[in-house]
Design an enzyme around this catalytic site. Sequence first.
Site, mmCIF file in Angstrom:
data_model
loop_
_atom_site.group_PDB
_atom_site.id
_atom_site.type_symbol
_atom_site.label_atom_id
_atom_site.label_comp_id
_atom_site.label_asym_id
_atom_site.label_seq_id
_atom_site.Cartn_x
_atom_site.Cartn_y
_atom_site.Cartn_z
ATOM 1 N N ASP A 123 0.839 -1.202 0.000
ATOM 2 C CA ASP A 123 0.000 0.000 0.000
ATOM 3 C C ASP A 123 0.870 1.247 0.000
ATOM 4 O O ASP A 123 1.543 1.548 0.982
ATOM 5 C CB ASP A 123 -0.892 -0.033 1.241
ATOM 6 C CG ASP A 123 -1.772 1.197 1.380
ATOM 7 O OD1 ASP A 123 -1.981 1.898 0.366
ATOM 8 O OD2 ASP A 123 -2.261 1.452 2.498
ATOM 9 N N ASP A 302 -2.163 6.282 -5.084
ATOM 10 C CA ASP A 302 -2.290 5.336 -3.975
ATOM 11 C C ASP A 302 -2.701 3.952 -4.464
ATOM 12 O O ASP A 302 -3.823 3.752 -4.921
ATOM 13 C CB ASP A 302 -3.317 5.880 -2.980
ATOM 14 C CG ASP A 302 -3.543 4.961 -1.789
ATOM 15 O OD1 ASP A 302 -2.754 4.018 -1.591
ATOM 16 O OD2 ASP A 302 -4.513 5.194 -1.046
#
Length: 415
Positions: A123, A302
Site C-alpha cells: 500500500d 495510492d
Amino acid sequence: MHFSVATLLTIAPLLALSSPVPQSPRATIPLSRRSNLYREDGSLDLAVLRGQLSRTTAKIMRGFRTYNRNTGERHPLQPDETSNDSASKRAVGKDSLTDGSEQLWYGTISVGTPAVTYTVDFDTGSSDLFLPSSSCGSTCSGHTAYKSSSSSTSKSLGKKFSLSYGDGSTVSGDQFKDTVKIAGLTAKSQTLGSATQYSDGFSSANFPADGLMGMGFQSISEYNAPPVFQTLVSGGQTSSGVFAFKLDESGSELTLGGLNSALYSGTPVYSKVTQQGYWQINFDSLKVGGSSVVGTTSAIVDSGTTLVIGSTAGVKAFYKKIPGSKDASSTVGAGFYTFPCSATIPSVSFTIGGKNLPMSASSVNFGPVSEGSSDCVGSIVADSSIGSQFWILGDAFMRNYYTVRIKTQRSKSID
C-alpha cells in the site's frame, strides 16, 4: 544518518525508460489478484464499494494526523476536520502481486529468524508493516501468525499501536523489531506491528493477505519509523532508490531497486513529488473528450485505493460529459454516479507533466449495479471530506500505467 532526497513519480505506458530512471538489477515480487468487489453474477457488491470509499477517506485522514504528530506541522492538504464537510474518522527486488477485494495487491515477504513467509498488501498510501500475532485468537483465524518468541532476531519495543478505518475495521497490538526479507533483499531491525486484534474487516474472508506493508514516507508512519523500503535503501540492499508497480488482470508485479523494461514502452512522464508523506503530485487537468473539466490540482497516487476520488464539483462536471450519467447517491452511495452500460465513454485523461494520460473505458466502468441492470457504476467518485483539497488516483488509474517511485539521494548528514 539522515538523507535529504528528491522524489519523483514516473508514469510510462504499459508494455526502456531513459535517464534518470535507473536500469539497474532488480528484485521482483509477483502480485496475485483476488476480488470480492463483484458478486458471482458479475454485478458489483455495493456494500464493499462503499466500504472502500470510507476506508480510503479514513486512512488518508489518519495519515494527516500522524504527519502532524510526527513532524509538528500540519500537512498542507489536510482539511479542517471541524468543518461539516470533513470526515472525522488507509540491488532490486521483485514480487508478484494479487488484487483482493479490488483494493488489495498482495505478494509474499518473510519475517524473523528462522524466516516465516507471509502475504501482505502493498500500500503506497500508508507507511507501516503489520502482521497478525500468534496471540490474536479467532479474529486472525485463517491468517499466518507472527510468533515473536520463535524468532531469534525479534525485539519488543514495549509500545502499542492501533489503526482504525472508516468502514469500522481496526488493527491493534504491539510493536517489535525483526528481520524482514522481500525478494532476496533484507531489512534488518525493521519496525513492525504484531496485531493482537483484527476486526471483521481484516478477517481472512474479507482480507486475503495476512498483513499490510506500507510504502509511503516515514512522516505518516504510526510508528514514526522508517518504512521497509527506506530500510532497504539505507541498508545498501538496493543499488537505487526505485520501486515500481504493474497492476493488471495478470502478470502484476512490484519491482524493487530498478525497473522491468519488458513492462513499458514510450516516453516516460516525470512528476515531482510536491510534499513527502504520501506520493503526492500535481495534475494539470482532467479531460473528457478533449475538454478540460478540472484544472490544476494536487493528487495522491495510492495503490491501496481502488477508486479515483475527487471533489464534488469536479466529479459532477466530469459526469456531465458522460452520456446518460446520473447521480447515484440514493442508490449506490454518496459520491457515486452511474451511466448506461451500453454508453460509449468519451476519451478520459489526466494531464500530468504536460502529457495526456488516458484511462481505458474499462477502467472508468466498474460494472453493473445489480444482476441484469443496464446501469453501470463509474470508478471516479466524489468525496466532500477530502476531495475539496485534492484528488486520489487509485488502482483505476494506476492499472493503465507502469508507475515508478524514485528517491534520489542529494545529500547525507551523520549525527
